[in-house]
Design an enzyme around this catalytic site. Structure first.
Site, PDB file in Angstrom:
ATOM      1  N   HIS A  22      41.149  42.324  38.390  1.00  0.00           N
ATOM      2  CA  HIS A  22      42.023  41.166  38.606  1.00  0.00           C
ATOM      3  C   HIS A  22      43.439  41.605  38.984  1.00  0.00           C
ATOM      4  CE1 HIS A  22      39.187  38.132  37.292  1.00  0.00           C
ATOM      5  NE2 HIS A  22      38.884  38.874  36.225  1.00  0.00           N
ATOM      6  N   CYS A  44      42.361  40.216  44.203  1.00  0.00           N
ATOM      7  CA  CYS A  44      42.883  39.056  44.928  1.00  0.00           C
ATOM      8  C   CYS A  44      44.306  39.338  45.407  1.00  0.00           C
ATOM      9  CB  CYS A  44      42.885  37.828  44.025  1.00  0.00           C
ATOM     10  SG  CYS A  44      41.231  37.240  43.611  1.00  0.00           S
TER      11      CYS A  44
END
Length: 211
Positions: free
Chosen positions: A121, A187
């Site tokens: 993440h 991301c």
């Protein structure tokens, strides 16, 4: 008479000297007066020596990855196995533990021939994630992955891409490779508050250079 003889001799001597001087001048004119200057080559400029890229190392046998270490961005994590979701998308580590990275079990293990895949993440649970600084990596940076067999696969970054998620399939992230490679994925880009997700992916490409 002696005076005339001396005068005539002096005149002849002067005439001879004048003729000799004229011949010297003519010779100098036709010869250029001296050797023409030799053209000197321009001074050599120092040549910047570019470091040779590290050669790709030979593939390792299959072995479960244990942990990942990326000194450039201060990323250190154990690795948990990740499979597929019900919609055939790759699982990601729980967002409640954003500092946890995982490896995709349907891809080659890091060090085997082909593209191994590690995901993490960028942030989550109101804190920075394990790959928060992944976009800062550049060609030449190193990534180390410790393996269950006691070896450490060392990869060198070759490129970093920011890819719109809608174009991710065309990026060829999971395409076969002739040698052992690594893909780090997180991301990036703008956060879409409606979809509650980032619109892009950051993908780091690396090749095996040691173990």
């Amino acid at each position: 008479m002696p005076t005339r003889t001396t005068s005539r001799r002096g005149y002849l001597i002067a005439l001879v000297l004048a003729l000799l001087a004229a011949l010297v001048v003519v010779a100098l004119v036709f010869s250029g007066g001296s050797e023409p200057p030799t053209a000197q080559p321009p001074p050599a400029r120092p040549v910047a020596v570019q470091p040779e890229p590290a050669e790709q190392d030979a593939a390792l046998p299959k072995s479960t990855p244990v942990s990942i270490d990326i000194p450039k961005i201060g990323a250190h994590s154990s690795l948990v196995p990740l499979g597929l979701n019900a919609d055939n998308t790759i699982e990601v580590p729980p967002v409640t533990t954003p500092l946890q990275a995982g490896w995709y079990t349907y891809a080659p293990t890091p060090g085997e021939t082909g593209p191994a895949v590690v995901l993490g993440h960028v942030d989550g649970n109101h804190q920075k994630g394990i790959f928060f600084r992944l976009k800062e990596l550049a060609a030449g940076d190193r990534v180390s992955i410790a393996r269950e067999d006691g070896t450490t696969a060392v990869f060198e970054v070759t490129k970093v891409h920011q890819v719109p998620k809608k174009d991710f399939e065309g990026e060829g992230v999971y395409d076969d490779t002739p040698g052992p490679e690594l893909r780090l994925i997180t991301c990036g880009g703008v956060f879409d508050r409606t979809a509650r997700n980032y619109v892009d992916n950051i993908v780091v490409y690396a090749k095996l250079v040691g173990h």
